[in-house]
Write a protein that holds these residues in place. Sequence first.
Motif, PDB file in Angstrom:
ATOM      1  N   LEU A   1       0.625  -1.249   0.102  1.00  0.00           N
ATOM      2  CA  LEU A   1      -0.024  -0.043   0.072  1.00  0.00           C
ATOM      3  C   LEU A   1       0.799   1.223   0.218  1.00  0.00           C
ATOM      4  O   LEU A   1       0.444   2.346  -0.607  1.00  0.00           O
ATOM      5  CB  LEU A   1      -0.942   0.080   1.289  1.00  0.00           C
ATOM      6  CG  LEU A   1      -1.581   1.188   1.472  1.00  0.00           C
ATOM      7  CD1 LEU A   1      -2.798   1.648   0.378  1.00  0.00           C
ATOM      8  CD2 LEU A   1      -2.142   1.159   3.052  1.00  0.00           C
ATOM      9  N   MET A   2       1.976   1.277   0.857  1.00  0.00           N
ATOM     10  CA  MET A   2       2.699   2.475   1.097  1.00  0.00           C
ATOM     11  C   MET A   2       3.769   2.510  -0.054  1.00  0.00           C
ATOM     12  O   MET A   2       4.557   3.680  -0.251  1.00  0.00           O
ATOM     13  CB  MET A   2       3.276   2.325   2.404  1.00  0.00           C
ATOM     14  CG  MET A   2       2.205   2.469   3.600  1.00  0.00           C
ATOM     15  SD  MET A   2       1.077   3.955   3.581  1.00  0.00           S
ATOM     16  CE  MET A   2       2.189   5.219   4.191  1.00  0.00           C
ATOM     17  N   GLU A   3       3.729   1.950  -1.174  1.00  0.00           N
ATOM     18  CA  GLU A   3       4.877   2.002  -2.085  1.00  0.00           C
ATOM     19  C   GLU A   3       4.597   3.449  -2.786  1.00  0.00           C
ATOM     20  O   GLU A   3       3.510   3.816  -3.018  1.00  0.00           O
ATOM     21  CB  GLU A   3       4.588   1.036  -3.218  1.00  0.00           C
ATOM     22  CG  GLU A   3       5.109  -0.436  -2.861  1.00  0.00           C
ATOM     23  CD  GLU A   3       5.118  -1.396  -3.893  1.00  0.00           C
ATOM     24  OE1 GLU A   3       4.998  -0.850  -5.242  1.00  0.00           O
ATOM     25  OE2 GLU A   3       5.239  -2.507  -3.630  1.00  0.00           O
ATOM     26  N   LYS A   4       5.590   4.239  -2.899  1.00  0.00           N
ATOM     27  CA  LYS A   4       5.391   5.662  -3.398  1.00  0.00           C
ATOM     28  C   LYS A   4       5.081   5.843  -4.638  1.00  0.00           C
ATOM     29  O   LYS A   4       4.090   6.745  -4.923  1.00  0.00           O
ATOM     30  CB  LYS A   4       6.680   6.191  -3.184  1.00  0.00           C
ATOM     31  CG  LYS A   4       7.291   6.718  -1.607  1.00  0.00           C
ATOM     32  CD  LYS A   4       6.470   7.470  -0.777  1.00  0.00           C
ATOM     33  CE  LYS A   4       6.973   7.750   0.473  1.00  0.00           C
ATOM     34  NZ  LYS A   4       6.051   8.744   1.324  1.00  0.00           N
ATOM     35  N   ASP A   5       5.623   5.130  -5.772  1.00  0.00           N
ATOM     36  CA  ASP A   5       5.304   5.232  -7.248  1.00  0.00           C
ATOM     37  C   ASP A   5       4.625   3.971  -7.647  1.00  0.00           C
ATOM     38  O   ASP A   5       4.907   3.513  -8.900  1.00  0.00           O
ATOM     39  CB  ASP A   5       6.402   5.789  -7.835  1.00  0.00           C
ATOM     40  CG  ASP A   5       7.231   6.895  -7.083  1.00  0.00           C
ATOM     41  OD1 ASP A   5       6.493   7.971  -7.124  1.00  0.00           O
ATOM     42  OD2 ASP A   5       8.725   7.074  -7.230  1.00  0.00           O
ATOM     43  N   SER A   6       3.542   3.594  -6.941  1.00  0.00           N
ATOM     44  CA  SER A   6       2.901   2.384  -7.454  1.00  0.00           C
ATOM     45  C   SER A   6       1.859   2.751  -8.486  1.00  0.00           C
ATOM     46  O   SER A   6       1.464   3.935  -8.660  1.00  0.00           O
ATOM     47  CB  SER A   6       2.103   1.416  -6.458  1.00  0.00           C
ATOM     48  OG  SER A   6       1.153   2.395  -5.845  1.00  0.00           O
ATOM     49  N   ASP A   7       1.755   1.546  -9.453  1.00  0.00           N
ATOM     50  CA  ASP A   7       0.589   1.973 -10.505  1.00  0.00           C
ATOM     51  C   ASP A   7      -0.588   2.403 -10.032  1.00  0.00           C
ATOM     52  O   ASP A   7      -1.396   3.078 -10.325  1.00  0.00           O
ATOM     53  CB  ASP A   7       0.691   0.741 -11.503  1.00  0.00           C
ATOM     54  CG  ASP A   7       1.832   0.429 -12.142  1.00  0.00           C
ATOM     55  OD1 ASP A   7       2.789   1.632 -12.514  1.00  0.00           O
ATOM     56  OD2 ASP A   7       1.745  -0.627 -12.845  1.00  0.00           O
ATOM     57  N   VAL A   8      -1.017   1.447  -8.762  1.00  0.00           N
ATOM     58  CA  VAL A   8      -2.267   1.616  -8.116  1.00  0.00           C
ATOM     59  C   VAL A   8      -2.237   3.253  -7.534  1.00  0.00           C
ATOM     60  O   VAL A   8      -3.327   3.880  -7.597  1.00  0.00           O
ATOM     61  CB  VAL A   8      -2.329   0.898  -6.739  1.00  0.00           C
ATOM     62  CG1 VAL A   8      -3.636   1.255  -5.902  1.00  0.00           C
ATOM     63  CG2 VAL A   8      -2.616  -0.567  -7.403  1.00  0.00           C
ATOM     64  N   ARG A   9      -1.419   3.795  -6.975  1.00  0.00           N
ATOM     65  CA  ARG A   9      -1.373   5.067  -6.495  1.00  0.00           C
ATOM     66  C   ARG A   9      -1.440   6.031  -7.590  1.00  0.00           C
ATOM     67  O   ARG A   9      -2.264   7.084  -7.532  1.00  0.00           O
ATOM     68  CB  ARG A   9      -0.059   5.439  -5.828  1.00  0.00           C
ATOM     69  CG  ARG A   9      -0.124   6.701  -4.964  1.00  0.00           C
ATOM     70  CD  ARG A   9       1.233   7.020  -4.311  1.00  0.00           C
ATOM     71  NE  ARG A   9       1.319   6.042  -3.360  1.00  0.00           N
ATOM     72  CZ  ARG A   9       0.687   6.097  -2.118  1.00  0.00           C
ATOM     73  NH1 ARG A   9       0.103   7.051  -1.711  1.00  0.00           N
ATOM     74  NH2 ARG A   9       1.189   4.899  -1.327  1.00  0.00           N
TER      75      ARG A   9
END
Length: 483
Positions: A439-447
């Motif tokens: 969830l907390m990944e900075k540059d994820s595709d979901v974000r």
Amino acid sequence: MKLELVLIPSTGDGHLRPLVEVAKLLLDNDDHLSITVIIIPSMHEFQTTSYSSYIASLSTTSNDRLRFSFISSADRPNSPDAEPNFISYMESYKPVVKATVAKLTDYAQPPSSRLAGFVMDIFCTTMIDVANDFGVPTYLFYPSNATFFGLQIHVQYLCDVEKCDIISELKDSDTELEVPCLTRSLPAKCFPSVLLNKEWLPVFLRQARRFRETKGFLVNTFAELEPQAMSFLSNGDNNLPTVYAVGPVLSVKNNGLDSADDKQTEILRWLDDQPDRSVVFLCFGSMGGFSEDQAKEIAIALERSGHRFIWCLRRATPMGPPEEFTNLEEILPEGFLDRTSEIGKIIGWAPQRAVLASPAIGGFVSHCGWNSILESLWFGVPIATWPLYAEQQLNAFEMVEELGLAVEIRNHFQGVYMAAETDMELMTAEEIERGVRCLMEKDSDVRDRVRKMSKKSHMAVMDGGSSHAALVKFIQDATRNIS
């Protein structure tokens, strides 16, 4: 000529608040409308503190065009049922609602004003009979999403036409269903727990059987979010009345700060001092609580993840709202509170919208109640799914698998409130930690997708946006339906 609408919400935060916001939107878009909201008391004695305070606040916000009529439980006729079910409880209030509307129509006589119709929550479909008595059309407000709406229609078809026994066929099954409101198969384990419940399935079937008696549906979604479901609902083969996607219907003007206490204020001040997108927020709705064993697993996961956190933690109870834990040191791992005192805050309840609005929030571990999902999208905060009850398993599946707007902790968890008859499961610390890190990944595709959908949600309610246009069309259609 003035037109009067009568709105009838169901009880509970997730039903009352959105319909009151719909009332405000309608009044903002047509000066000829006035609205009376009839509030029926809760079937259960318990009420959350936030719900009680919200009810109290409504009595001070009435004006010439927006009025609130509070029905007392003492006004309810004596019922032969010692412990009525939800359907019989709502039906018992029909005479009181009819009398309330009769007084309203006596007061507002034509030609100065005219009763244009009823807008009611889906759990108030029995009140269609009252609208028929007054010879005016009924519109239903669907506070959940278009996908669950479509599934409810499909389940009614399976039960009534195909003669399927949904509960026996799907409960504890590994099968997958082809559902027309989704682009992919729905695993039985993600089927909404409320539709696998022997008490609640008949309620939803009874609702669906009356859908086609109405003139239209106001659904708390926006067209850009759920294109497949909206296409299914607008398909003429379903013989449904017009479906208006008018969401997101949110009260974000004060970000939920109408009753913040000292502890909540402290939380918000702490957030102001945290780096952008560094804090994970865990909150599970007004009815979300956990056992001591589950609380320990969450604590272990949070500490291992190393992320800053705000954690709304309460104890689950079998048939009522969750309660505060009396001594956190007794239930959490030894030394946890001391070790995380600088990076984490635990609170029984937080002003969710205000927390999500903070730039410091980087992710939201949520029960996937639909209002919470809409709020997270509005503020551009990605979700990690932890559904508990009602339709939340479907919401989680839709967000992760159908739309790619969330990450999964688990999409088929079973809680203890309005859930299938099962003991509460245990989510392991390993599962939770893995979900939080993702969830907390900075540059994820979901974000990135959530950020884009956030912009679309804001555009939808602006002048010329899809939801604003649907709301205007509803007002026009409602006016024509009484001509």
